[in-house]
Design a protein around this motif. Sequence first.
Motif, PDB file in Angstrom:
ATOM      1  N   UNK A 192      -3.013  10.455   8.362  1.00  0.00           N
ATOM      2  CA  UNK A 192      -1.987  11.444   8.034  1.00  0.00           C
ATOM      3  C   UNK A 192      -1.093  10.955   6.894  1.00  0.00           C
ATOM      4  N   UNK A 193      -0.721   9.688   6.936  1.00  0.00           N
ATOM      5  CA  UNK A 193       0.108   9.123   5.867  1.00  0.00           C
ATOM      6  C   UNK A 193      -0.622   9.189   4.530  1.00  0.00           C
ATOM      7  N   UNK A 194      -1.886   8.817   4.524  1.00  0.00           N
ATOM      8  CA  UNK A 194      -2.671   8.874   3.290  1.00  0.00           C
ATOM      9  C   UNK A 194      -2.796  10.300   2.776  1.00  0.00           C
ATOM     10  N   UNK A 195      -3.020  11.226   3.679  1.00  0.00           N
ATOM     11  CA  UNK A 195      -3.212  12.620   3.278  1.00  0.00           C
ATOM     12  C   UNK A 195      -1.923  13.242   2.752  1.00  0.00           C
ATOM     13  N   UNK A 196      -0.823  13.028   3.459  1.00  0.00           N
ATOM     14  CA  UNK A 196       0.432  13.708   3.125  1.00  0.00           C
ATOM     15  C   UNK A 196       1.154  13.053   1.953  1.00  0.00           C
ATOM     16  N   UNK A 197       1.201  11.726   1.926  1.00  0.00           N
ATOM     17  CA  UNK A 197       2.055  11.040   0.963  1.00  0.00           C
ATOM     18  C   UNK A 197       1.316  10.462  -0.244  1.00  0.00           C
ATOM     19  N   UNK A 198       0.008  10.223  -0.135  1.00  0.00           N
ATOM     20  CA  UNK A 198      -0.678   9.486  -1.197  1.00  0.00           C
ATOM     21  C   UNK A 198      -1.858  10.210  -1.825  1.00  0.00           C
ATOM     22  N   UNK A 199      -2.433  11.152  -1.113  1.00  0.00           N
ATOM     23  CA  UNK A 199      -3.653  11.802  -1.596  1.00  0.00           C
ATOM     24  C   UNK A 199      -3.431  12.498  -2.938  1.00  0.00           C
ATOM     25  N   UNK A 200      -2.270  13.125  -3.103  1.00  0.00           N
ATOM     26  CA  UNK A 200      -1.981  13.852  -4.342  1.00  0.00           C
ATOM     27  C   UNK A 200      -1.054  13.080  -5.278  1.00  0.00           C
ATOM     28  N   UNK A 201      -0.863  11.791  -5.016  1.00  0.00           N
ATOM     29  CA  UNK A 201      -0.037  10.959  -5.881  1.00  0.00           C
ATOM     30  C   UNK A 201      -0.699  10.818  -7.252  1.00  0.00           C
ATOM     31  N   UNK A 202       0.105  10.926  -8.306  1.00  0.00           N
ATOM     32  CA  UNK A 202      -0.457  10.883  -9.663  1.00  0.00           C
ATOM     33  C   UNK A 202      -1.068   9.520  -9.981  1.00  0.00           C
ATOM     34  N   UNK A 203      -0.676   8.468  -9.245  1.00  0.00           N
ATOM     35  CA  UNK A 203      -1.253   7.146  -9.472  1.00  0.00           C
ATOM     36  C   UNK A 203      -2.615   6.974  -8.806  1.00  0.00           C
TER      37      UNK A 203
END
Length: 223
Positions: A81-92
Amino acid sequence: MIILFTVAIAPSLALFSYLYLRKEISSEPSRALFQAFVYGAVMTFPILFIQHVFEQEHVLTNEFLQNTLFTGALEEFFKWLVLLVFLYNNFEFDDAYDGILFGASVSLGFATVENILFLLTFGLDTAFIRALLPVSSHALFGVVMGYYFGRSKFASGDRRQRYLTLAFIFPFLLHVTYNAILEIHDLWLYLMIPFMLFLWWFGLTRVKYAHVFAVRQMRRRMR
């Protein structure tokens, strides 16, 4: 106290350093990696709270199921959930190997806090075995999860959702297997050795595949 914290953090730092230095392409997403580690560390506390509530309220009467299926599902779901919500769409998150780094960062954030709490409770006598088993296994679960997040990020159509599903299923199955082995008190060591060898092989092959895939991505961009 300083020695205890150093011993608790050292395994996570060593494992992450290997994965970080293994990436030899493009720029490193340092800020996002730090955020991923913090997210993983913070999520330790709601996980422990939920586990405590379930244990105190006897929600699951079967101890084996609680220690294997429930614990594995809860911990891997929070990471997913953390990866999906906070990092999946991160520009980095700009190549497939970044998924490996993000997955490992979240997992090692969780494993580091868990390790600190455990060593504060039981002392340094367990530090070596925890470095070999819980810390490294969490890191490898995160690597596997991150690999499939990386593939999903750069897939199209139905394959994107399929990879996201696999990003939860494979770490969950590996985690449940690990927990189940620990519950076999008389034979756990004999079963854990081949399992950890398999887990290292499986995790490091995902690292290799992600690196190869990321190199191909970079070459396509340069054409």
